[in-house]
Design an enzyme around this catalytic site. Structure first.
Site, PDB file in Angstrom:
ATOM      1  CB  CYS A 244      12.001  12.259  -4.310  1.00 40.46           C
ATOM      2  SG  CYS A 244      11.074  10.937  -5.135  1.00 40.46           S
ATOM      3  CG  LEU A 245       7.969   9.282  -0.398  1.00 42.53           C
ATOM      4  CD1 LEU A 245       6.560   9.762  -0.696  1.00 42.53           C
ATOM      5  CD2 LEU A 245       8.039   7.763  -0.465  1.00 42.53           C
TER       6      LEU A 245
END
Length: 577
Positions: free
Chosen positions: A310-311
Site C-alpha cells: 500500500c502506501l
C-alpha cells in the site's frame, strides 16, 4: 536549514500568522461538525449537477421515458407468480420473494437505477462531479434501503415473531455496548481476543534497530540454509505492520521464513502531536533508508529484496527511484502489494480529495497535530458502506447476532494516526497533484522519476480493491522494467493475506520483459489464465529465482549491538494505541 524531520520556519509576520490561524480554526470547527466533509464542495457538486440537468431537456425526457419503461417491467416482475429474488445480495433471503416485500425491494432497486441514470451522462458535468454525485446518491439510497428498516425487512419480522422480540433486545444491547466502546475509545466487541505478541504477531524475532520513527524487526531463521539476499518489508503506516504476521497459519512473514528467507520488517511508530512536523522525506530517510543501512551492516555485501504494501509500496518506489538516480544499487528486486505510483485512477478515494476537502482536513490536523485513525477508518467504511456498515446494522442490531471475531477484524480495529505534515504532503503531492507520476516529486531538492528504477519488479493487484484499484496498480506496465504482475481474488487486505490452503482463492499471473510491448489491463485479464490457490508460492519462487543461492543464516542483530536493550519481536511501537 529545515530538514524533513524538523519544524518549518514560522512566518515572521505576526499578523499573517494570526489571520492564518483564525482561518484554520474556523475550518477545523466546520470539519468537526460535518465529519470532515466540506459543505462548500458538497454544495458546488450538487449545484453543478442540478444546474446542468435543469438545462438539459433531452436528458430529462430520456430519464422520464426510461423510468416509465423500467417501472412497467418492475410491476410485471412483482406481479409474476414466478417472481425471483431481486439480484441484490441485500434481498437474497426467501422472504423477499413474497408480496409486499418483493414490491418494496423492486421499488427500491427501481429508484436506485433511476438515480444512477440521473447522475450519469448529464451534458456539461465533468467526470469527477459525476462520480461524486453518483457516490452521494448511492450513500443516501443505501441508508434508506428497505433491508435497513426493521418493519420492512422480512428477515427481521420473522425473527421478531419467532423470538418474541428478543432479537431486538439483544440488538439494543449490542448497540449500547458498541456505543460505550466508541465513547471510551475501546476496540469493537471480540477484538480483545486477539492480543499482539500473544496470538497475533508471534513469529519469533528481534528488534535490531530503533529510531524516532521505526523499529526494525529481524525474524529468527527456521532453516539451516537461507537465500543469500534478505527481504525488507515496508508496510503502510496507515496500518500496523502485523497484518502480514497475523496468526501462524496466515502469516506471510512466517511463510517466508519457513521457505528459507531472511526477513526484516519495519514497524512504524504510532505518531502523536509531537510528531506533527514529520514529512514524507522523513518517512523515507528514517524508514526505508535507515532500515537498509541497518540490514547492510547485519548482512554485508548482499543486495536486498524490497517489498512494499500500500502506501509503504509507494514510499518504496520513491526510495528506489531516488536510489537509482544516485546510482545506489543495493536493491535486488522490488515487490509491490496493492501499491500505486500514479494516482489518476485511485478509485473512490479520489472523491474525497480536492482543494476544499484537503484544506479542511489540514485545518483539523493542525488543531491536534495528527489525523486520527478513526477519521480514516470512517472514510474507508463509506467506500463499502453496504458491507461494512449496513450489513452489520442488520445482523447485529436488528437480528441480534454478533459476528464471530477474527484476526483481520481485530487488526483493522487497531488504527493508527498520521502526522499533520506527512499526511498533508501525501494528500497534496500524491493524490491531489499526482507529482510522483508527473516528474515533479522532489527528493533532496531534485525531482525523481520512475525510469530510474531498473531492478526486476513483482506487483500484486486485487480484484475488489477499493483503496488501490488493480487497474491503477497495473500502470507499472507503462515503465520499461522487467515486471511480473499478479491479479488475485479478494480485496485490499484479504487479497494480500491469501495463504496456501485458503478456500476459494485464485489468481492470474504473467511475466512481461522490459522489451515487450504494452498490453492494456482488460486485454491482459482476458488473455491470462486463471490459477487456483494462493499466489504466495509463485512469488516465493520468483524471489528464489532472483536470489544468488543458499548460505548460512546471518547473525541476529548488529555486531556488538544493543541486544539487551532492544525488545524481542513484535517490539514496543506496535503496542502503542
Amino acid at each position: 536549514m529545515t530538514t524533513p524531520c524538523t519544524p518549518p520556519t514560522p512566518d515572521p509576520d505576526a499578523w499573517q500568522n494570526w489571520v492564518n490561524e483564525l482561518d484554520r480554526h474556523a475550518q477545523a470547527t466546520v470539519g468537526q461538525i460535518t465529519g470532515g466533509i466540506s459543505p462548500v464542495q458538497a454544495a458546488l457538486v450538487y449545484l453543478d449537477w442540478l444546474g446542468h440537468l435543469g438545462t438539459a431537456p433531452g436528458k430529462q425526457l430520456d430519464l422520464m421515458k426510461r423510468f416509465i419503461e423500467d417501472a412497467q417491467a418492475t410491476t410485471e416482475r412483482v406481479l409474476s407468480p414466478e417472481d425471483e429474488v431481486p439480484a441484490d445480495k441485500r434481498f437474497k433471503s426467501e422472504g423477499w420473494r413474497r408480496f409486499p416485500f418483493n414490491a418494496w425491494a423492486e421499488g427500491f432497486l427501481l429508484m436506485q437505477r433511476a438515480w444512477d441514470r440521473a447522475t450519469h451522462d448529464v451534458p456539461g458535468v465533468g467526470h469527477k462531479t459525476e462520480e461524486t454525485a453518483t457516490f452521494a446518491a448511492r450513500q443516501w439510497l443505501d441508508m434508506m434501503s428497505p433491508s435497513n428498516l426493521p418493519w420492512l425487512n422480512p428477515e427481521v419480522l420473522q425473527a421478531t415473531a419467532k423470538e418474541g422480540g428478543m432479537n431486538l433486545v439483544r440488538g439494543g444491547q449490542n448497540w449500547f455496548d458498541d456505543w460505550q466502546r466508541l465513547v471510551r475509545g475501546l476496540p469493537p466487541s471480540g477484538a480483545e481476543q486477539y492480543e499482539v505478541g500473544r496470538n497475533v504477531a508471534i513469529t519469533p524475532g528481534k528488534v535490531v534497530m530503533r529510531n524516532d520513527l521505526i523499529e526494525l524487526i529481524q525474524y529468527s531463521p527456521t532453516t539451516d540454509k537461507v537465500h543469500a539476499e534478505p527481504i525488507l518489508i515496508v508496510p503502510a503506516w496507515i496500518m500496523k505492520y502485523y497484518i502480514l504476521d497475523l496468526q501462524p497459519q496466515n502469516s506471510l512473514v512466517k511463510y517466508l521464513v519457513d521457505q528459507g528467507h531472511t526477513v526484516f520488517m519495519i514497524s512504524w511508530k504510532n505518531p502523536t502531536a509531537d510528531d506533527r512536523d514529520k514529512g514524507m522525506d522523513c518517512y523515507r530517510e528514517l524508514g526505508v533508508m535507515a532500515a537498509l543501512d541497518t540490514i547492510n551492516r547485519i548482512v554485508p555485501d548482499r543486495k536486498v529484496h524490497g517489498v512494499g504494501y500500500c502506501l509503504g509500496g509507494t514510499m518504496l518506489m520513491i526510495a528506489a527511484a531516488a536510489m537509482g538516480r544516485a546510482h545506489d544499487d543495493r536493491l535486488a528486486t522490488m515487490t509491490l502489494f496493492a501499491a500505486q505510483g500514479d494516482f489518476t485512477e485511485a478509485g473512490e478515494l479520489l472523491l474525497f480529495i480536492n482543494d476544499s476537502e484537503v484544506s479542511l482536513i489540514e485545518a483539523m490536523m493542525a488543531e491536534e497535530g495528527v489525523l486520527k485513525g478513526s477519521q480514516m477508518a470512517g472514510t474507508f467504511q463509506l467506500l463499502h458502506s453496504n458491507d461494512l456498515i449496513w450489513s452489520r446494522v442488520l445482523k447485529e442490531y436488528m437480528l441480534g447476532q454478533r459476528g464471530e471475531p477474527n484476526d483481520l477484524m481485530a487488526w483493522n480495529a487497531d488504527t493508527t494516526r498520521m502526522p499533520y505534515r506527512m499526511h498533508s504532503e501525501y494528500l497534496r503531492k500524491l493524490f491531489l497533484h499526482n507529482d510522483l507520476a508527473s516528474g515533479r516529486y522532489e527528493v533532496d531538492g531534485s525531482p525523481v522519476w520512475f525510469t530510474d528504477i531498473r531492478m526486476p519488479a513483482f506487483a500484486v493487484g486485487t480484484v475488489t480493491d477499493h483503496v488501490a484499484p488493480w487497474k491503477s496498480v497495473y500502470k507499472l506496465h507503462l515503465l520499461p522494467i522487467d515486471l511480473t504482475f499478479v491479479l488475485t481474488s479478494g480485496g485490499h487486505n484479504a487479497g494480500i493475506v491469501s495463504e496456501p490452503g485458503h478456500p476459494r482463492r485464485h489468481y492470474q499471473i504473467r511475466h512481461r520483459p522490459a522489451t515487450e510491448h504494452y498490453v492494456d489491463p482488460d486485454t491482459w485479464q482476458a488473455m491470462t489464465p486463471r490459477v487456483e490457490g494462493s499466489w504466495w508460492p509463485a512469488w516465493q519462487a520468483w524471489l528464489a529465482e532472483h536470489s544468488s543461492g543458499l548460505v548460512a543464516p546471518p547473525r541476529m542483530g548488529l555486531p556488538g549491538g544493543r541486544k539487551k536493550t532492544l525488545p524481542d519481536a513484535p517490539g514496543d511501537y506496535v503496542r502503542v494505541p
